[in-house]
Each structure stands twice: as structure tokens, then as C-alpha cells.
Design an enzyme around this catalytic site. Structure first.
Site, PDB file in Angstrom:
ATOM      1  N   SER A  49       1.827   2.281   8.110  1.00 14.02           N
ATOM      2  CA  SER A  49       2.693   3.217   7.065  1.00 14.02           C
ATOM      3  C   SER A  49       1.676   4.114   6.354  1.00 14.02           C
ATOM      4  CB  SER A  49       3.439   2.235   6.102  1.00 14.02           C
ATOM      5  OG  SER A  49       4.183   2.869   5.218  1.00 14.02           O
ATOM      6  N   CYS A  50       2.442   5.185   5.613  1.00 12.71           N
ATOM      7  CA  CYS A  50       1.485   5.941   4.955  1.00 12.71           C
ATOM      8  C   CYS A  50       2.289   6.590   3.855  1.00 12.71           C
ATOM      9  CB  CYS A  50       1.135   7.062   6.065  1.00 12.71           C
ATOM     10  SG  CYS A  50       2.165   8.285   6.910  1.00 12.71           S
ATOM     11  N   GLY A  51       2.321   8.068   3.676  1.00 14.63           N
ATOM     12  CA  GLY A  51       2.945   8.650   2.673  1.00 14.63           C
ATOM     13  C   GLY A  51       4.426   9.177   3.093  1.00 14.63           C
TER      14      GLY A  51
END
Length: 207
Positions: A158-160
Site C-alpha cells: 500500500s502507499c498514498g
């Protein structure tokens, strides 16, 4: 088949390979598109049919279900358990911990309960993004191990916004030869949900 050019355009330039620096007119772009379509219709070898690998993209609902044991433990004041699938967050440590703000106005920082943090720039040699090359496999192994991530066990990146999660997935592929799934909605979707569980104050690793 698709591939990633390691080092990108800077590496291409450094190798002394040919560059086209002429301005592309709209007529030229239209002609190139038409030529590509004509080639694909006349030769089956140039056709590429994309298909979604559903097991490689997790939804918000799947993520909510995945981290529920960590949410329940935190609410009960208990130690956060290991998740059935590790959540590996590619955002910078400050945003993960909640110490730094998110770049998207109104979106809180922090992380999903039970997730672990491997900032995506750390997978690059020297931590350099421009013209980046991935670290050697042994260094990538040590990096993930140091963050408490077992790349041989089930995980999701996951990330932004779902983009740099793919950088982690590529780095993991270099180590394991397996394509890791991503949560493409990532933090911009998770943190925008009213009442979403958000953990803070863990600079790295798991909370």
C-alpha cells in the site's frame, strides 16, 4: 510481455543510446496511433490483450476485513497480532507515524493498524529516486527483514495512492520472483472513509 527499464530515461542517456528530441505535432501523434492500430490488425504478434489479475488487487472491503483483528486488539488495549496477510506501506516514515502531514488537503496521516513501513525510496540504490536502480537482492532482503516483513509470506503493498506500492511490489518480485498484490485505493481511500481506524506513533514496523 511488459518490462521495466531499470534506471529509466537517465540510464538510457548514460548508455549513449539514441534520443528523439523533436517536437511531436498532433498530426504526427495521430499518424503514429493509426500506424500502430494498422499493425495490430494485420499481425497477431503485435496484439496485446490486457486482463485483470483479480488476486493481485485488493479492495477497501478486503483491507478492512484484513486489519480487523489489529483494530479489535488496539481497542481492547491488547498487543496487535500478526495479520493473516502483512500490510506493507510505502509512504515516508513521517506520514506513516502520523508525525508529518499528508500532501492531500484534509487527509489525516498515520497508518492502518497492524501495518509495517518500508518507505519506497529505501529500495533504491543510495536512496536516489532520479535514475533509480533497485538495490541488490541481498540488500533488499535485509531491508524488508529489518522492517519485520517476511517477503516469503502473504502480504499486500500500500502507499498514498497506489503508485509507489508498485515500487515495493517490484522490489519484492526481485527477491521472490512472485508478484505481490497491491491495495490500489491505498491511504487516499482508506483515510477518507469516515471513522476509519488510523494508528499513529509507530515510526517503522508494526503497531
Amino acid at each position: 510481455r511488459g518490462a521495466v527499464l531499470e534506471g529509466g530515461l537517465p540510464a538510457w542517456k548514460a548508455a549513449g543510446l539514441e534520443l528523439d528530441e523533436s517536437a511531436a505535432s498532433s498530426d504526427a501523434l495521430t499518424a503514429a496511433t493509426a500506424a500502430a492500430r494498422a499493425a495490430s490488425s494485420s499481425s497477431g504478434s503485435t496484439k496485446y490483450k490486457a486482463s485483470l489479475l483479480k488476486d493481485k488487487v485488493l479492495s477497501l472491503q478486503q483491507m478492512q476485513q484484513l486489519v480487523q483483528p489489529a483494530v479489535a486488539a488496539a481497542e481492547a488495549g491488547q498487543a496487535v497480532p500478526d495479520l493473516q496477510r502483512q500490510v506493507v506501506d510505502a509512504r515516508p516514515a513521517g506520514r506513516f507515524s502520523g508525525a508529518d502531514p499528508e500532501p492531500r488537503p484534509g487527509l489525516p496521516s498515520g497508518h492502518m493498524p497492524g501495518s509495517k513501513n518500508v518507505p519506497f525510496t529505501q529500495v533504491y540504490a543510495g536512496g536516489v529516486l532520479q535514475g533509480a536502480r533497485l538495490k541488490p537482492v541481498d540488500e533488499l532482503q535485509a531491508l524488508f527483514r529489518g522492517a519485520g516483513v517476511d517477503v516469503q509470506a502473504p502480504l499486500v503493498c500500500s502507499c498514498g495512492s497506489g503508485l509507489t506500492a508498485c515500487v515495493l511490489a517490484l522490489a519484492i518480485h526481485q527477491v521472490t520472483g512472485q508478484l505481490a498484490p497491491v491495495y490500489d485505493g491505498s491511504w487516499s481511500e482508506w483515510a477518507a472513509v469516515p471513522g476509519a481506524p488510523i494508528a499513529k506513533n509507530a515510526a517503522a514496523g508494526q503497531q
